[in-house]
Design a protein around this motif. Structure first.
Motif, short mmCIF file in Angstrom:
data_model
loop_
_atom_site.label_atom_id
_atom_site.label_comp_id
_atom_site.label_asym_id
_atom_site.label_seq_id
_atom_site.Cartn_x
_atom_site.Cartn_y
_atom_site.Cartn_z
N SER A 81 -2.39 78.16 79.32
CA SER A 81 -1.64 76.90 79.27
C SER A 81 -2.50 75.74 78.81
CB SER A 81 -1.03 76.59 80.64
OG SER A 81 -2.06 76.45 81.62
N SER A 82 -3.82 75.86 78.96
CA SER A 82 -4.70 74.78 78.52
C SER A 82 -5.00 74.83 77.03
CB SER A 82 -6.03 74.83 79.30
OG SER A 82 -6.74 76.02 79.00
N LEU A 83 -4.61 75.94 76.38
CA LEU A 83 -4.82 76.04 74.94
C LEU A 83 -3.87 75.09 74.21
CD1 LEU A 83 -5.10 79.92 74.41
CD2 LEU A 83 -6.97 78.25 74.54
N SER A 84 -4.36 74.53 73.12
CA SER A 84 -3.52 73.67 72.30
C SER A 84 -2.56 74.53 71.49
CB SER A 84 -4.38 72.83 71.36
OG SER A 84 -5.08 73.65 70.45
N GLY A 85 -1.60 73.88 70.85
CA GLY A 85 -0.63 74.61 70.04
C GLY A 85 -1.28 75.41 68.93
N ILE A 86 -2.28 74.83 68.28
CA ILE A 86 -2.94 75.52 67.18
C ILE A 86 -3.75 76.70 67.70
CG2 ILE A 86 -4.99 74.05 67.22
CD1 ILE A 86 -3.27 75.62 64.15
N GLN A 87 -4.35 76.57 68.88
CA GLN A 87 -5.10 77.69 69.44
C GLN A 87 -4.18 78.86 69.78
OE1 GLN A 87 -6.99 75.44 72.60
NE2 GLN A 87 -8.97 75.52 71.58
N LYS A 88 -3.00 78.56 70.29
CA LYS A 88 -2.03 79.62 70.55
C LYS A 88 -1.56 80.25 69.24
CE LYS A 88 -0.35 77.66 74.91
NZ LYS A 88 0.79 77.06 75.63
N SER A 89 -1.39 79.44 68.20
CA SER A 89 -1.02 79.98 66.89
C SER A 89 -2.10 80.92 66.38
CB SER A 89 -0.80 78.85 65.89
OG SER A 89 0.28 78.03 66.26
N LEU A 141 -2.33 75.73 57.72
CA LEU A 141 -1.22 74.78 57.58
C LEU A 141 -0.68 74.35 58.94
CD1 LEU A 141 0.86 76.24 54.59
CD2 LEU A 141 -0.81 74.39 54.55
N ALA A 142 -0.72 75.28 59.91
CA ALA A 142 -0.24 74.95 61.26
C ALA A 142 -1.09 73.87 61.92
CB ALA A 142 -0.22 76.21 62.13
N GLN A 143 -2.27 73.63 61.38
CA GLN A 143 -3.14 72.59 61.91
C GLN A 143 -2.47 71.23 61.87
OE1 GLN A 143 -6.17 73.56 62.97
NE2 GLN A 143 -7.47 71.75 63.06
N LEU A 144 -1.61 71.01 60.87
CA LEU A 144 -0.92 69.72 60.74
C LEU A 144 -0.08 69.42 61.97
CD1 LEU A 144 0.17 67.23 59.27
CD2 LEU A 144 1.79 68.73 58.08
N ARG A 145 0.76 70.37 62.37
CA ARG A 145 1.61 70.14 63.54
C ARG A 145 0.77 69.96 64.79
NH1 ARG A 145 6.84 71.13 65.56
NH2 ARG A 145 6.79 70.37 67.70
N SER A 146 -0.28 70.75 64.93
CA SER A 146 -1.12 70.66 66.11
C SER A 146 -1.82 69.30 66.20
CB SER A 146 -2.16 71.77 66.10
OG SER A 146 -3.04 71.66 67.20
N ILE A 147 -2.38 68.84 65.08
CA ILE A 147 -3.06 67.54 65.07
C ILE A 147 -2.08 66.43 65.40
CG2 ILE A 147 -4.22 65.85 63.59
CD1 ILE A 147 -6.05 68.08 64.42
N SER A 148 -0.88 66.51 64.82
CA SER A 148 0.13 65.49 65.09
C SER A 148 0.48 65.44 66.57
CB SER A 148 1.38 65.78 64.26
OG SER A 148 2.40 64.85 64.54
N LYS A 186 -12.61 66.74 58.54
CA LYS A 186 -12.86 67.48 59.77
C LYS A 186 -11.58 68.03 60.38
CE LYS A 186 -17.14 65.32 61.47
NZ LYS A 186 -17.72 64.50 62.56
N ILE A 187 -10.53 67.21 60.39
CA ILE A 187 -9.30 67.63 61.07
C ILE A 187 -8.59 68.77 60.34
CG2 ILE A 187 -8.94 65.37 62.11
CD1 ILE A 187 -6.85 64.80 59.99
N ARG A 188 -8.98 69.05 59.11
CA ARG A 188 -8.32 70.11 58.33
C ARG A 188 -8.89 71.50 58.62
NH1 ARG A 188 -5.20 68.88 53.78
NH2 ARG A 188 -4.91 66.66 53.37
N ASN A 189 -9.92 71.58 59.45
CA ASN A 189 -10.55 72.87 59.76
C ASN A 189 -11.01 73.53 58.46
OD1 ASN A 189 -11.44 75.30 60.80
ND2 ASN A 189 -9.69 75.54 62.19
N LEU A 190 -12.03 72.94 57.85
CA LEU A 190 -12.51 73.38 56.55
C LEU A 190 -12.95 74.85 56.53
CD1 LEU A 190 -12.99 72.44 53.67
CD2 LEU A 190 -15.27 71.66 54.35
N PRO A 191 -13.68 75.35 57.53
CA PRO A 191 -14.07 76.78 57.49
C PRO A 191 -12.87 77.72 57.37
CG PRO A 191 -15.36 75.62 59.15
CD PRO A 191 -14.30 74.66 58.69
#
Length: 563
Positions: free
Chosen positions: A144-152, A106-113, A51-56
């Motif tokens: 500002s409420s967006l997460s890092g991955i959402q901004k990416s 790939l940026a999902q990794l930094r965001s999840i961390s 799930k955390i890998r954003n499969l779609p």
């Protein structure tokens, strides 16, 4: 049949020689293997680490890249019969878009961390109605409420949009891309196809590929350099970014340098991008599959250990009594049976009760399952508070019940409800529905926005925390004659206290706006309301995070048997 001695010569016939058949066979076989693996991932999409890998997003990136891969592997076989205009669109859209989506995945990794660390820091925003903000403030707060991955995603989406606009403009203003080769003079169809593929309109396509591969990729690699996860995610980033670097420079060199002319007959210029694309697809799809297989093998081993441990429980007492008669001051060596004891539910419960910090740090920084450990800790402390609450004639007062209910709502909002938390615990739908029935009506209706001035528990970086020794006592303290196994591991302490009398978890802002009617307790609320979810998550932690934690700490674990 052998090889066509002329190779790719832009002739009137396709190259269906041995090399052409090999290229066609490879792309067909790889397509079948790749999408069979994709289907396997879709079937297992509900696993937490999938799930955390954003499969779609991962599948979309792989598919965009695969369209281009199929085209370039068939370039030799089609021998220039593929339209230049179609190749321009594929080269300018599918390849860069595929790389962009891939980088976003790939940026999902930094965001999840980062989000997992935020879970432990327990920093919350404040609730406020959108009506109290101006339009500009609403935009600023939403951003500002967006997460890092959402901004990416926003940045990458903007880049893709600009790229699409530029590609469409180039195509609309370039006659040669539309099949009008009069500017080349009186040339044959084959010559026109070749010249079309060397026009300057292809340079923006190369620029976007270089930007995603040589600028964004290494930047991402630098940002995840200190992440050491157990999901092979950082390793995937390293392989993918590095493998994508040589492709575009080699493609440009093969396209415009005469030194590559002999090679281009058998290995067409765009095929220099193929090895990197295959590596990207392989790491994106097959690394998670390897983790699924490894997880299943680990589960079987865990169940076998638990079964063996249960069988040994009946003889431990007599064995300990016999050993105590000849005990010495020397510490015995670690045995395999003692090591297996570390994998049991008793070991996990002892770690959670005595000092959960090392396990919580491991879950947040390496396994990305901190929400499960936090849920276990919060529920256990809530149950302790429920059991020790003041009673009159063994009955809780209405005010005490209300406080306990609001504390329970806090746990529900911050750990269970997928509408109010980024990492809801992974429990069965039936259990979730039961909790929704009890706590759902108390869910806040206002929007959560960041509040920079809100006080919260300030935590120092884990990397600056001193190393210390954490001890987990194994055994039943109720039996003084039983031996006690002491597990000693060198760990890095977490930043917040473990003292259960301190406020480890500040109230979630979702609890504050509960009105009188919405805060009323529903049927089914008692001290056992979280029991089913607690058992489910504890078993999940036992068979996943705890096993990885013990294996990871084996070199620094020491077991002592004491009377």
């Amino acid at each position: 049949m052998g090889l066509n001695p002329k190779g790719r010569n832009w002739g009137s016939l396709v190259n269906w020689d041995d090399l052409g058949k090999f290229y066609a066979g490879f792309v067909v076989a790889w397509t079948v293997i790749l999408y069979a693996a994709v289907a396997f991932l879709i079937i297992n999409r509900n696993l937490a680490f999938i799930k955390i890998r954003n499969l779609p997003l991962a599948i979309a990136a792989v598919s965009f890249l695969h369209v281009y891969l199929v085209k370039i592997f068939l370039a030799y076989t089609t021998n220039g019969h593929f339209l230049c205009s179609a190749e321009f669109w594929i080269m300018s859209i599918y390849l860069p878009f595929g790389i962009a989506l891939f980088q976003a995945n790939l940026a999902q990794l930094r965001s999840i961390s980062d989000q997992q660390r935020d879970l432990v820091y327990t920093r919350h925003g404040s609730f406020d109605g959108p009506a109290s903000l101006s339009a500009a403030q609403q935009v600023r707060h939403r951003w500002s409420s967006l997460s890092g991955i959402q901004k990416s995603y926003v940045y990458i989406g903007t880049g893709m949009t600009v790229q699409l606009i530029i590609t469409a403009a180039l195509y609309a203003t370039t006659p040669t891309l539309q099949g009008d080769w009069s500017s080349y003079g009186d040339v044959s169809h084959a010559k026109g196809q070749a010249l079309c593929r060397k026009s300057l309109e292809w340079i923006p396509s190369a620029f976007w590929q270089l930007a995603w591969s040589w600028l964004y990729g290494p930047c991402l690699l630098f940002r995840v350099r200190n992440i050491h996860d157990v999901h092979y995610w950082r390793l995937q980033v390293i392989y993918s970014v590095i493998s994508g670097l040589p492709g575009t420079p080699l493609w440009l060199a093969a396209l415009y340098s005469t030194a590559f002319k002999p090679v281009n007959r058998w290995w067409v210029p765009p095929m220099w991008l193929a090895p990197g694309i295959v590596v990207m697809q392989f790491t994106t799809i097959f690394f998670p599959i390897y983790e699924i297989i490894k997880s299943r093998l680990q589960l079987r081993q865990t169940l076998a250990i638990l079964e063996s441990w249960e069988d040994r429980r009946g003889i431990i007492q007599s064995s300990n009594n016999a050993d105590s008669s000849r005990a010495s001051s020397d510490q015995p060596s670690i045995t395999s049976s003692q090591q297996r004891d570390l994998y049991t539910m008793a070991a996990l419960e002892r770690a959670l009760a005595s000092n959960p910090n090392p396990l919580l740090k491991f879950a947040a920084t390496r396994d990305f399952t901190a929400e499960n450990i936090l849920f276990l800790i919060q529920v256990q402390r809530w149950k302790e508070a429920y059991a020790s609450a003041l009673r009159a004639n063994n009955i809780l007062s209405e005010s005490v019940q209300s406080q306990l209910f609001q504390s329970a709502v806090n746990i529900y909002i911050s750990r269970v409800n997928d509408k109010t938390t980024e990492f809801p615990i992974n429990i069965e739908s039936r259990i979730r529905q039961d909790l929704d029935t009890v706590f759902g009506p108390a869910e806040p209706t206002t929007r959560l926005i960041p509040d920079e001035d809100m006080s919260y528990y300030e935590a120092e970086s884990w990397t600056k925390s001193p190393k210390t020794t954490s001890t987990f006592h194994m055994g039943n303290s109720a039996h003084s004659g039983a031996s006690v196994e002491t597990l000693t591991a060198i760990q890095v302490l977490m930043s917040f206290p473990v003292d259960k009398h301190e406020s480890m978890f500040p109230p979630h802002p979702g609890v504050a706006p509960l009105g009188e009617s919405r805060a009323q307790m529903r049927a089914g609320f008692d001290e056992h309301v979280f029991d089913a979810a607690h058992r489910s998550i504890k078993y999940l932690v036992l068979t996943n995070t705890w096993q990885k934690f013990v294996k990871d700490q084996q070199p620094s674990i020491d077991i002592r048997i004491s009377d």
